[in-house]
Design a protein around this motif. Structure first.
Motif, PDB file in Angstrom:
ATOM      1  N   CYS A 149       0.841  -1.206   0.000  1.00 14.31           N
ATOM      2  CA  CYS A 149       0.000   0.000   0.000  1.00 14.31           C
ATOM      3  C   CYS A 149       0.871   1.249   0.000  1.00 14.31           C
ATOM      4  O   CYS A 149       1.699   1.418   0.903  1.00 14.31           O
ATOM      5  CB  CYS A 149      -0.922   0.003   1.209  1.00 14.31           C
ATOM      6  SG  CYS A 149      -2.116  -1.361   1.204  1.00 14.31           S
ATOM      7  N   LEU A 172      -2.559   4.636   3.338  1.00 10.20           N
ATOM      8  CA  LEU A 172      -3.697   3.901   3.910  1.00 10.20           C
ATOM      9  C   LEU A 172      -5.016   4.655   3.788  1.00 10.20           C
ATOM     10  O   LEU A 172      -5.895   4.538   4.642  1.00 10.20           O
ATOM     11  CB  LEU A 172      -3.392   3.543   5.370  1.00 10.20           C
ATOM     12  CG  LEU A 172      -2.120   2.685   5.561  1.00 10.20           C
ATOM     13  CD1 LEU A 172      -1.918   2.340   7.028  1.00 10.20           C
ATOM     14  CD2 LEU A 172      -2.165   1.421   4.700  1.00 10.20           C
ATOM     15  N   VAL A 200      -6.936   0.698   0.182  1.00 13.18           N
ATOM     16  CA  VAL A 200      -6.881  -0.440   1.117  1.00 13.18           C
ATOM     17  C   VAL A 200      -8.135  -1.320   1.072  1.00 13.18           C
ATOM     18  O   VAL A 200      -8.220  -2.320   1.765  1.00 13.18           O
ATOM     19  CB  VAL A 200      -6.665   0.031   2.579  1.00 13.18           C
ATOM     20  CG1 VAL A 200      -5.347   0.782   2.724  1.00 13.18           C
ATOM     21  CG2 VAL A 200      -7.828   0.902   3.071  1.00 13.18           C
ATOM     22  N   ASN A 242      -8.074  -5.042   0.759  1.00 16.25           N
ATOM     23  CA  ASN A 242      -7.217  -5.739   1.728  1.00 16.25           C
ATOM     24  C   ASN A 242      -8.004  -6.824   2.447  1.00 16.25           C
ATOM     25  O   ASN A 242      -7.461  -7.860   2.822  1.00 16.25           O
ATOM     26  CB  ASN A 242      -6.694  -4.763   2.794  1.00 16.25           C
ATOM     27  CG  ASN A 242      -5.503  -3.941   2.319  1.00 16.25           C
ATOM     28  OD1 ASN A 242      -5.059  -4.073   1.194  1.00 16.25           O
ATOM     29  ND2 ASN A 242      -5.006  -3.083   3.199  1.00 16.25           N
ATOM     30  N   PHE A 266       3.017  -2.329   4.930  1.00 14.86           N
ATOM     31  CA  PHE A 266       2.610  -0.983   5.310  1.00 14.86           C
ATOM     32  C   PHE A 266       3.836  -0.219   5.804  1.00 14.86           C
ATOM     33  O   PHE A 266       4.611  -0.740   6.609  1.00 14.86           O
ATOM     34  CB  PHE A 266       1.571  -1.012   6.440  1.00 14.86           C
ATOM     35  CG  PHE A 266       0.355  -1.859   6.170  1.00 14.86           C
ATOM     36  CD1 PHE A 266      -0.337  -1.755   4.968  1.00 14.86           C
ATOM     37  CD2 PHE A 266      -0.117  -2.762   7.123  1.00 14.86           C
ATOM     38  CE1 PHE A 266      -1.468  -2.535   4.726  1.00 14.86           C
ATOM     39  CE2 PHE A 266      -1.237  -3.540   6.888  1.00 14.86           C
ATOM     40  CZ  PHE A 266      -1.914  -3.425   5.686  1.00 14.86           C
ATOM     41  N   PHE A 298       1.626   3.819   9.050  1.00 13.50           N
ATOM     42  CA  PHE A 298       0.855   2.984   9.971  1.00 13.50           C
ATOM     43  C   PHE A 298       0.740   3.653  11.340  1.00 13.50           C
ATOM     44  O   PHE A 298      -0.343   3.691  11.942  1.00 13.50           O
ATOM     45  CB  PHE A 298       1.507   1.601  10.098  1.00 13.50           C
ATOM     46  CG  PHE A 298       0.732   0.657  10.965  1.00 13.50           C
ATOM     47  CD1 PHE A 298      -0.365  -0.023  10.470  1.00 13.50           C
ATOM     48  CD2 PHE A 298       1.092   0.463  12.295  1.00 13.50           C
ATOM     49  CE1 PHE A 298      -1.102  -0.887  11.283  1.00 13.50           C
ATOM     50  CE2 PHE A 298       0.376  -0.397  13.113  1.00 13.50           C
ATOM     51  CZ  PHE A 298      -0.726  -1.077  12.604  1.00 13.50           C
ATOM     52  N   VAL A 341      -7.381  -2.459   7.480  1.00 15.57           N
ATOM     53  CA  VAL A 341      -5.969  -2.540   7.870  1.00 15.57           C
ATOM     54  C   VAL A 341      -5.803  -3.376   9.138  1.00 15.57           C
ATOM     55  O   VAL A 341      -5.060  -4.371   9.146  1.00 15.57           O
ATOM     56  CB  VAL A 341      -5.352  -1.133   8.063  1.00 15.57           C
ATOM     57  CG1 VAL A 341      -3.898  -1.243   8.521  1.00 15.57           C
ATOM     58  CG2 VAL A 341      -5.431  -0.333   6.750  1.00 15.57           C
TER      59      VAL A 341
END
Length: 289
Positions: free
Chosen positions: A117, A120, A125, A128, A147, A152, A171
């Protein structure tokens, strides 16, 4: 319309989820003036980047890169079954467009070794995870999800103060499933895949460069949303966390790849979305190939 590109020993596939109107150009790009828009309207419309009401056209897509060793998916797009009330075209989607695109390119969800990614945000995302009996599970069961740590950490902190739905449903379930790799910018996959920090849109936004010992292809994420930003790198979108930083990063990126053979694979430029960066006056163009 080309959905497949070959460069060096890489094969790149575009997986398009939506290509559609987004926001008026003057709204998405606060620094854009009506005069500059008028000067560029004709070529933007011809490129399919602007409709007849001056609304920007954006593509929402993933890329799947086949290296000699791995199959890597970059940015997992919008996703299904996700509550996104601010975006009607994304809210509680149930269509099979994305999965059909993946299959048409010759891939199943089990074939993906890595999901990477660039940042985010909600439209990077979404796939995911998928809904399974009321809970979110990783869509790509065998993949490691990569990530950036700065990114993050930023969203972890933000989410702790006020819940961020895409972080919560797209996530964190990956982290809970122990499929996440939280990495720094020196991270690489084999001798083909490297991280290029490109902050501004978000604090930990990154681009990904691919190729053995050289950048055969680079994936720019939300470093730029519209071809107008190659002509005028100082134009930042209203969603950029740091618009001045984003503009500086964008010009640096465009200078780096200008007049090289590197394929620039953009997240949101209209089809074909992929081109080579060339100089044009004090700005640049992304010449379609």
């Amino acid at each position: 319309m080309s959905l497949k590109f070959t460069v060096g020993d890489l094969t790149i596939h575009r997986i398009i989820e939506q290509e559609t109107t987004f926001l008026p150009a003057l709204e998405l790009l606060p620094g854009l003036t009506p005069e500059v828009l008028a000067e560029n309207r004709a070529w933007m419309q011809k490129a399919g980047a602007l409709d007849d009401k001056d609304v920007l056209m954006l593509c929402f897509q993933s890329y799947v890169v086949k290296t000699p060793h791995h199959t890597i998916l970059i940015d997992s797009c919008i996703g299904n079954d996700k509550p996104r009330p601010q975006r009607p075209k994304w809210n509680m989607k149930t269509d099979d467009t994305y999965m059909r695109g993946l299959a048409a390119a010759g891939f199943s969800v089990e074939d993906i070794d890595y999901v990477m990614c660039t940042h985010l945000h909600v439209d990077h995302v979404g796939w995911n995870t998928r809904l399974d009996n009321g809970r979110w599970i990783p869509t790509f069961p065998k993949a490691r999800y990569v990530f950036d740590k700065t990114e993050f950490d930023y969203w972890t902190e933000t989410h702790a103060k006020t819940p961020v739905p895409p972080f919560g449903d797209s996530v964190l379930p990956v982290v809970e499933a122990k499929q996440a790799e939280i990495v720094r910018s020196d991270y690489a996959i084999g001798d083909h895949t490297r991280i290029l920090p490109t902050p501004g849109h978000t604090p930990g936004h990154v681009a990904f460069s691919f190729g053995r010992a050289k950048d055969d292809a680079v994936f720019s994420g939300d470093l730029m949303h519209s071809p107008l930003q190659t002509r005028y790198p100082e134009l930042s979108v209203k969603f950029d966390v740091d618009q001045a930083q984003a503009a500086k990063t964008r010009r640096g990126f465009l200078e780096r790849y200008c007049d090289t053979n590197t394929l620039c694979c953009t997240a949101h430029f209209p089809s074909p979305s992929v081109g080579k960066i060339r100089r044009a006056g004090s700005g640049f163009t992304c010449e379609a190939i």
